[in-house]
Design a protein around this motif. Structure first.
Motif, PDB file in Angstrom:
ATOM      1  N   ILE A  82      -0.212 -22.072 -92.372  1.00  0.00           N
ATOM      2  CA  ILE A  82      -1.031 -23.066 -93.073  1.00  0.00           C
ATOM      3  C   ILE A  82      -2.443 -23.093 -92.501  1.00  0.00           C
ATOM      4  CG2 ILE A  82      -1.308 -25.552 -93.449  1.00  0.00           C
ATOM      5  CD1 ILE A  82       1.746 -25.686 -93.654  1.00  0.00           C
ATOM      6  N   TYR A  83      -2.559 -22.969 -91.182  1.00  0.00           N
ATOM      7  CA  TYR A  83      -3.882 -22.982 -90.562  1.00  0.00           C
ATOM      8  C   TYR A  83      -4.704 -21.770 -91.003  1.00  0.00           C
ATOM      9  CZ  TYR A  83      -7.577 -23.111 -87.118  1.00  0.00           C
ATOM     10  OH  TYR A  83      -8.802 -23.145 -86.516  1.00  0.00           O
ATOM     11  N   ARG A  84      -4.059 -20.640 -91.167  1.00  0.00           N
ATOM     12  CA  ARG A  84      -4.787 -19.449 -91.624  1.00  0.00           C
ATOM     13  C   ARG A  84      -5.307 -19.616 -93.048  1.00  0.00           C
ATOM     14  NH1 ARG A  84      -1.021 -14.525 -89.360  1.00  0.00           N
ATOM     15  NH2 ARG A  84      -1.553 -14.826 -87.168  1.00  0.00           N
ATOM     16  N   ASN A  85      -4.573 -20.341 -93.880  1.00  0.00           N
ATOM     17  CA  ASN A  85      -4.996 -20.528 -95.267  1.00  0.00           C
ATOM     18  C   ASN A  85      -5.957 -21.697 -95.439  1.00  0.00           C
ATOM     19  OD1 ASN A  85      -3.508 -18.381 -96.230  1.00  0.00           O
ATOM     20  ND2 ASN A  85      -1.694 -19.634 -96.573  1.00  0.00           N
ATOM     21  N   LYS A  86      -5.711 -22.801 -94.768  1.00  0.00           N
ATOM     22  CA  LYS A  86      -6.475 -24.030 -94.985  1.00  0.00           C
ATOM     23  C   LYS A  86      -7.478 -24.350 -93.881  1.00  0.00           C
ATOM     24  CE  LYS A  86      -4.304 -25.562 -98.682  1.00  0.00           C
ATOM     25  NZ  LYS A  86      -4.939 -25.941 -99.921  1.00  0.00           N
TER      26      LYS A  86
END
Length: 100
Positions: free
Chosen positions: A83-87
């Protein structure tokens, strides 16, 4: 002695629940969940040692809970990392990937 250890488990459980409810960061929420699991382990081992001294049922359940918590932490941190990589954020209130 039994009351002290059970109150320690209750305090850890309450701190974990409070942190889980008020946390806005996913990593902090996972840490609070681990704190809840550890409080349950403390209570299981305490009850096992005080009521049934011949068998190690509480310790065996605690080992299973530790194994499940380790798997939960690994999967949870992998999801948080994805999620951190996307958002570029780990805030729970900004997490809306599963909403329609």
């Amino acid at each position: 002695m039994l009351e002290h250890i059970l109150s320690l488990g209750a305090y850890l459980f309450c701190i974990g629940i409070f942190g889980l409810i008020t946390s806005r960061n996913m990593v902090r929420a996972l840490m609070c969940l681990e704190l809840i699991f550890n409080a349950v382990n403390i209570n299981l081992i305490t009850f096992s040692n005080s009521f049934d001294t011949q068998q190690a049922k509480g310790e065996i359940f605690a080992i299973f809970i530790i194994a499940i918590a380790a798997a939960e932490a690994a999967i949870g941190l992998a999801i948080v990392l994805a999620i951190y990589r996307n958002k570029n954020s780990t805030r729970i209130d900004q997490f809306n990937l599963l909403k329609w």
